[in-house]
Design a protein around this motif. Structure first.
Motif, mmCIF file in Angstrom:
data_model
loop_
_atom_site.group_PDB
_atom_site.id
_atom_site.type_symbol
_atom_site.label_atom_id
_atom_site.label_comp_id
_atom_site.label_asym_id
_atom_site.label_seq_id
_atom_site.Cartn_x
_atom_site.Cartn_y
_atom_site.Cartn_z
ATOM 1 N N GLU A 1 -111.658 35.350 47.185
ATOM 2 C CA GLU A 1 -113.087 35.157 47.403
ATOM 3 C C GLU A 1 -113.372 33.914 48.238
ATOM 4 O O GLU A 1 -114.379 33.838 48.930
ATOM 5 C CB GLU A 1 -113.810 35.058 46.057
ATOM 6 N N ARG A 2 -112.491 32.938 48.178
ATOM 7 C CA ARG A 2 -112.724 31.707 48.937
ATOM 8 C C ARG A 2 -112.794 31.977 50.429
ATOM 9 O O ARG A 2 -113.528 31.327 51.162
ATOM 10 C CB ARG A 2 -111.619 30.696 48.631
ATOM 11 N N GLU A 3 -111.992 32.955 50.886
ATOM 12 C CA GLU A 3 -111.978 33.243 52.316
ATOM 13 C C GLU A 3 -113.285 33.891 52.770
ATOM 14 O O GLU A 3 -113.609 33.871 53.950
ATOM 15 C CB GLU A 3 -110.801 34.160 52.640
ATOM 16 N N MET A 4 -114.034 34.486 51.835
ATOM 17 C CA MET A 4 -115.274 35.163 52.198
ATOM 18 C C MET A 4 -116.509 34.327 51.892
ATOM 19 O O MET A 4 -117.631 34.794 52.099
ATOM 20 C CB MET A 4 -115.374 36.511 51.485
ATOM 21 N N VAL A 5 -116.345 33.139 51.361
ATOM 22 C CA VAL A 5 -117.492 32.280 51.099
ATOM 23 C C VAL A 5 -118.174 31.940 52.408
ATOM 24 O O VAL A 5 -117.521 31.495 53.371
ATOM 25 C CB VAL A 5 -117.064 31.004 50.353
ATOM 26 N N CYS A 6 -119.451 32.139 52.482
ATOM 27 C CA CYS A 6 -120.206 31.935 53.714
ATOM 28 C C CYS A 6 -120.632 30.467 53.819
ATOM 29 O O CYS A 6 -121.416 29.982 53.002
ATOM 30 C CB CYS A 6 -121.433 32.854 53.726
ATOM 31 N N ASP A 7 -120.122 29.761 54.841
ATOM 32 C CA ASP A 7 -120.505 28.370 55.054
ATOM 33 C C ASP A 7 -121.957 28.246 55.478
ATOM 34 O O ASP A 7 -122.629 27.260 55.146
ATOM 35 C CB ASP A 7 -119.600 27.751 56.127
ATOM 36 N N ILE A 8 -122.454 29.249 56.210
ATOM 37 C CA ILE A 8 -123.853 29.205 56.642
ATOM 38 C C ILE A 8 -124.772 29.248 55.427
ATOM 39 O O ILE A 8 -125.705 28.454 55.306
ATOM 40 C CB ILE A 8 -124.160 30.371 57.598
ATOM 41 N N CYS A 9 -124.495 30.173 54.509
ATOM 42 C CA CYS A 9 -125.326 30.292 53.310
ATOM 43 C C CYS A 9 -125.207 29.051 52.431
ATOM 44 O O CYS A 9 -126.187 28.633 51.812
ATOM 45 C CB CYS A 9 -124.929 31.537 52.518
ATOM 46 N N ALA A 10 -124.017 28.484 52.355
ATOM 47 C CA ALA A 10 -123.842 27.275 51.556
ATOM 48 C C ALA A 10 -124.706 26.144 52.096
ATOM 49 O O ALA A 10 -125.347 25.410 51.329
ATOM 50 C CB ALA A 10 -122.372 26.872 51.536
ATOM 51 N N PHE A 11 -124.730 25.993 53.434
ATOM 52 C CA PHE A 11 -125.564 24.969 54.037
ATOM 53 C C PHE A 11 -127.045 25.272 53.800
ATOM 54 O O PHE A 11 -127.837 24.389 53.434
ATOM 55 C CB PHE A 11 -125.269 24.882 55.533
ATOM 56 N N GLU A 12 -127.434 26.541 53.997
ATOM 57 C CA GLU A 12 -128.832 26.906 53.825
ATOM 58 C C GLU A 12 -129.282 26.755 52.376
ATOM 59 O O GLU A 12 -130.426 26.364 52.117
ATOM 60 C CB GLU A 12 -129.057 28.339 54.309
ATOM 61 N N GLU A 13 -128.405 27.070 51.425
ATOM 62 C CA GLU A 13 -128.762 26.910 50.026
ATOM 63 C C GLU A 13 -128.974 25.445 49.668
ATOM 64 O O GLU A 13 -129.864 25.108 48.881
ATOM 65 C CB GLU A 13 -127.677 27.526 49.130
ATOM 66 N N ALA A 14 -128.151 24.571 50.237
ATOM 67 C CA ALA A 14 -128.341 23.145 49.973
ATOM 68 C C ALA A 14 -129.680 22.672 50.527
ATOM 69 O O ALA A 14 -130.406 21.907 49.865
ATOM 70 C CB ALA A 14 -127.191 22.349 50.594
ATOM 71 N N GLU A 15 -130.016 23.128 51.746
ATOM 72 C CA GLU A 15 -131.303 22.757 52.319
ATOM 73 C C GLU A 15 -132.456 23.378 51.537
ATOM 74 O O GLU A 15 -133.509 22.762 51.353
ATOM 75 C CB GLU A 15 -131.361 23.210 53.787
ATOM 76 N N LEU A 16 -132.255 24.617 51.060
ATOM 77 C CA LEU A 16 -133.291 25.294 50.297
ATOM 78 C C LEU A 16 -133.540 24.589 48.972
ATOM 79 O O LEU A 16 -134.678 24.502 48.497
ATOM 80 C CB LEU A 16 -132.891 26.753 50.058
#
Length: 906
Positions: free
Chosen positions: A686-701
């Motif tokens: 699952e680590r290989e499929m973790v979305c960095d874009i979503c992780a960044f957006e979730e932090a900003e959200l």
């Protein structure tokens, strides 16, 4: 259970008797046990502290009380370990069917795994339980003994006049799609996902219902005491507090509404390309209808059977847009059928948009009411969502022959409802056999509203004679029909008229508005559950009947009693609530054909490279619903094709493997929403499929959530100064904003159309706290600068219908303001765009505005028209300021605690 007791041999001893069930099979003995006068043979103690000895030659009924125990006396006087036929230590409670070994001091549950009881002992005790679970005589059933290990055949303990709950819960437990969802889609349940906003919303009912379904179908118990579920339902609605008898249909509506609220799918941001404007020339206005990306704009009404072209379309659909497209498809098909009769002199109120859930997928339909003024010919068309239809069986209104046939002309016999036009004496007043179709026809037939029933026409500004008609514009997957047997006029009474209902092939085509041939193929329903009321208004008893999904047999669920019934016996019952499942023969053929690719032997030999993952939620809909929508893996994937770990915690529990050949066959039938194909190997790490874009957006959200919560808390107030105005805002949108603060997706533009018509006038029947709230101008400008939307509606008084007191005009907002906003992060291209806004504020006159976006990288600048904020605006305001309506934001009474924090109140 006593520690160290690893094996009890006494059940094995009883099973070795020559005729161990001689006593249990005795109808006279079972009738005595079922008697309300049953008491201990040694004293006056009655149920539930009574036990019967399971020794075949013994018919003793004993008790266990604090001051005395005739069970102990019976055991000591008759039980002899070394004597044959003297095993008097195993007792069973005739009400709870609990089995207890007095000698071993332990409970014997034959349905549980373990080595406490031998195989022969388990079989004997299971037979005893199933035999005692049936009614007192074979005449009450078909004479057969229940399957010993059949899941779902569980009686429900009556907790004090809770038979109305038990009957409805048995129907829900035997709803296949709902049961499958709770058994196999646990990862999609908010409480199971362990999301922060789910915990803060206090989803207690869905948690107790989840455990209820699992216990009912675990096969580990024959009787269940739904204490936790009943307790949580009583917390949701004060009506069910105490131990008085209540209405089963009202309970059903309560639990479905609450489960729907708690099981709403996570909202996802839709692609702008999915909003397709459709011009309605008859109404001379624009509407935006959401369509899934797999639908071509040329057909614009139904899903394409072939998904070859749609599978390459970009965008995300997921469960939310699936439900939206399902509603839009039905609305558009209904709209096309009415365009020929729709005039400009019509006022249309569409159904309120609601967040989709598995409950709405299964039970929700749409009903249209059309009222035509006989003076000015104006029509009032309103759509409402429903989970059940309440159909009268003693309708006495004047029915008019106003139904054209398919060719647009009147039938010689009055069309579909022609038989009702001349007389309605059959409605509980004559000797004619009343059929369910007759009740539905009377419900949908055109009737005149005269006398006290006259309708107020806004164009005439008077109470006029009108004609009213109902039609179903969206068919539900499960059609729940409530026959209105209780009258509450000058005195309460019950209508005991027998209504003949079909077990199969209930055709609702005459009551369905759509003329789409594809929709008309699936208009037949089969009965799978029923609730019956026996007795009068003041006192009675509810009994449930359900068709078991495994063996296809009908069963009667009378609290703890479970008895097999013949279909002919079911058809003779006096039905109160009927549950019909939509039938689709061609979908059943497709399921049978594709399921052959997924048999257990084939799944074991497929190579991993030939296997893909599919969403469990979509597979649930495909298995049980007529129209599952396009295949969507965006239920567990983010829009970028990865995994958003912030909202997807248990991704492996959200998917199931299927062979690629089955995937291709499903795509050929239903298309996709552009979801990528997920191979088995792709999710191994699952680590290989973790979305960095979503992780960044979730932090900003998350930063945005905290900022908005902090800012609104400072700007909010429970009162306004003299001369200022209240800004009214839709309660549903405000709910979504509160959910966003606690972890949900951001709400869309502000929607005040919930309580305002298109012309800016208030809708009828709107309630403060339920449909709208009041906020001050600072909060309004803050939220509107971020989300846009509207229309703006200002008043000096919070009551939507009260005469508005004299107030100062609303301060004009700056015209031609430009709001510049940008977004960028390392993984996407930077883009900039701007909006021009020109608007003014009138006194109670709404203005539609674009939806500007706020740049969170810069401080918020409020419009110059807002006066300088004083220090008291930044003080912490009370969490629940005075509220004369007596309702919280979510519509609950102030007597009960709210389901979520509420700060914006007026």
């Amino acid at each position: 259970m006593r520690q160290g007791s690893m094996h009890c041999e006494h059940a094995t001893i009883l099973a070795a008797r020559s005729n161990p069930l001689a006593k249990i099979d005795s109808s006279s003995f079972k009738k005595n046990l079922a008697s309300a006068n049953l008491k201990c043979d040694g004293c006056e103690v009655r149920v539930p502290k009574l036990w019967i000895c399971l020794e075949p030659s013994c018919r003793t009924v004993v008790c266990t009380t604090s001051h005395t125990s005739h069970m102990n006396s019976h055991y000591k006087s008759l039980h002899k370990e070394a004597v044959k036929d003297a095993c008097h230590c195993v007792f069973m409670n005739p009400r709870t069917l609990t089995i207890w070994c007095y000698r071993c001091d332990c409970e014997l549950n034959p349905f549980m795994d373990g080595t406490l009881i031998s195989a022969s002992g388990k079989h004997f005790l299971k037979t005893v339980v199933r035999c005692m679970q049936g009614k007192k005589s074979k005449q009450d059933g078909d004479g057969g003994i229940l399957d010993l290990d059949m899941p779902g055949l569980v009686g429900l303990k009556n907790l004090g006049n809770t038979c109305y709950m038990n009957a409805a819960l048995q129907a829900l437990s035997n709803t296949p799609a709902l049961t499958y969802y709770f058994q196999n889609c646990e990862a999609f349940i908010p409480e199971a996902r362990m999301l922060e906003y789910a915990r803060q919303k206090n989803h207690t009912l869905v948690d107790s219902f989840f455990h209820f379904v699992h216990t009912m179908w675990s096969g580990k118990s024959a009787i269940l005491s739904p204490v936790n579920l009943v307790s949580d339902v009583k917390k949701c609605n004060d009506m069910f507090q105490g131990s008085s008898q209540q209405d089963s249909q009202e309970f059903l509506r309560c639990i479905l509404d609450k489960l729907h609220d708690e099981l709403t799918y996570p909202r996802r941001v839709e692609s702008p390309s999915q909003i397709i404007p459709i011009q309605d020339e008859k109404l001379s206005k624009m509407k935006s209808v959401q369509l899934p990306m797999s639908i071509s704009t040329s057909s614009a009404g139904t899903f394409k059977d072939s998904g070859k072209s749609s599978s390459t379309t970009k965008g995300t659909t997921s469960s939310v847009s699936y439900a939206s497209s399902r509603s839009s498809t039905s609305s558009r098909s209904a709209q096309s059928s009415e365009n020929s009769s729709l005039t400009e002199n019509a006022e249309v109120t569409p159904a309120r948009a609601t967040a989709p859930s598995i409950i709405s997928d299964i039970f929700e339909g749409t009903l249209e009411s059309r009222v035509r003024c006989l003076s000015c010919r104006k029509e009032y068309i309103k759509e409402d969502k429903f989970f059940d239809l309440s159909i009268p069986i003693d309708k006495k209104s004047k029915i008019i022959d106003d139904t054209p046939n398919d060719k647009g002309s009147k039938d010689k016999e009055g069309g579909v409802f022609g038989s009702l036009a001349d007389s309605f004496s059959w409605l509980g007043m004559g000797n004619r056999t009343i059929k369910l179709q007759d009740c539905l026809a009377a419900f949908c037939a055109t009737e005149e509203l005269t006398g006290e029933d006259r309708y107020k026409c806004t164009q005439c500004d008077a109470l006029n004679d009108c004609r009213k008609t109902f039609r179903i514009t969206q068919l539900p997957e499960t059609l729940c029909i409530h026959l209105k047997r209780f009258r509450y006029d000058s005195y309460s009474s019950k209508i005991n008229t027998y209504v003949q209902f079909p077990l199969e092939d209930l055709d609702v085509t005459p009551f369905f508005k759509s003329t789409d041939p594809k929709e008309l193929k699936n208009t037949k329903y089969d009965l799978y559950a029923m609730v019956r009321h026996r007795g009068a208004v003041g006192g009675g008893h509810y009994i449930g009947y359900s068709k078991h999904a495994v063996d296809g047999c009908w069963y009667e669920f009378d609290d703890t009693y479970v008895t097999r019934k013949a279909p002919a016996d079911i058809a003779k019952m006096e039905a109160y609530i009927l549950f019909y499942k939509r039938r689709s023969s061609h979908r059943d053929e497709d399921r049978t054909r594709i399921s052959k690719y997924m048999t257990k032997p084939l799944m074991q030999i497929y190579d991993k490279a030939l296997m893909v993952y599919i969403s469990r939620l979509w597979f649930c809909r495909w298995t049980y619903l007529t129209n599952p929508g396009p295949i969507s893996n965006h239920d567990f994937l983010c829009p970028h094709g990865g995994i958003n770990v912030a909202i997807t915690r248990n991704v492996m529990d959200m998917v199931m493997p299927i062979p690629r050949i089955a995937w291709d066959a499903l795509v050929e039938l239903y298309g996709t929403d552009g979801s990528p194909v997920v191979n088995i190997s792709a999710l191994e790490s699952e680590r290989e499929m973790v979305c960095d874009i979503c992780a960044f957006e979730e932090a900003e959200l998350d930063k945005r959530r905290k900022r908005e919560d902090h800012d609104v808390t400072r700007l909010d107030s429970s009162a306004i100064a003299n001369g200022e105005l209240w800004y009214l805002i839709g309660a549903d949108w405000l709910k979504e904003w509160h959910a966003f603060k606690t972890g949900d997706r951001p709400p869309g533009p502000i929607r005040n159309s919930q309580f305002l018509k298109d012309n800016g006038q208030p809708r009828a029947g709107m309630k403060r706290g339920v449909d709208y709230r009041g906020i001050n101008k600072n909060v309004w400008y803050y939220l509107h600068s971020i989300y846009g939307g509207g229309p703006e509606y200002v008043r000096g008084a919070l009551d939507l219908y009260a005469p508005d007191p004299k107030t100062i005009p609303a301060p004009p907002s700056p015209s031609n303001s430009r709001i510049q906003h940008s977004h960028s992060h390392p993984h996407v291209l930077t883009y900039n765009h701007s909006h021009n806004h020109s608007h003014s504020h009138g006194h109670g006159h709404p203005q539609y505005m674009p939806a500007p976006r706020h740049n969170y990288n810069q401080p918020l600048v409020l419009p110059n028209s807002i006066p300088q904020l004083s220090p008291q605006h930044f003080q912490q305001m009370p969490l629940y300021p005075p509220n004369p309506t007596g309702y919280y934001l979510n519509g609950e009474s102030r007597k009960a605690p709210p389901t979520m924090p509420v700060r914006i109140l007026g």
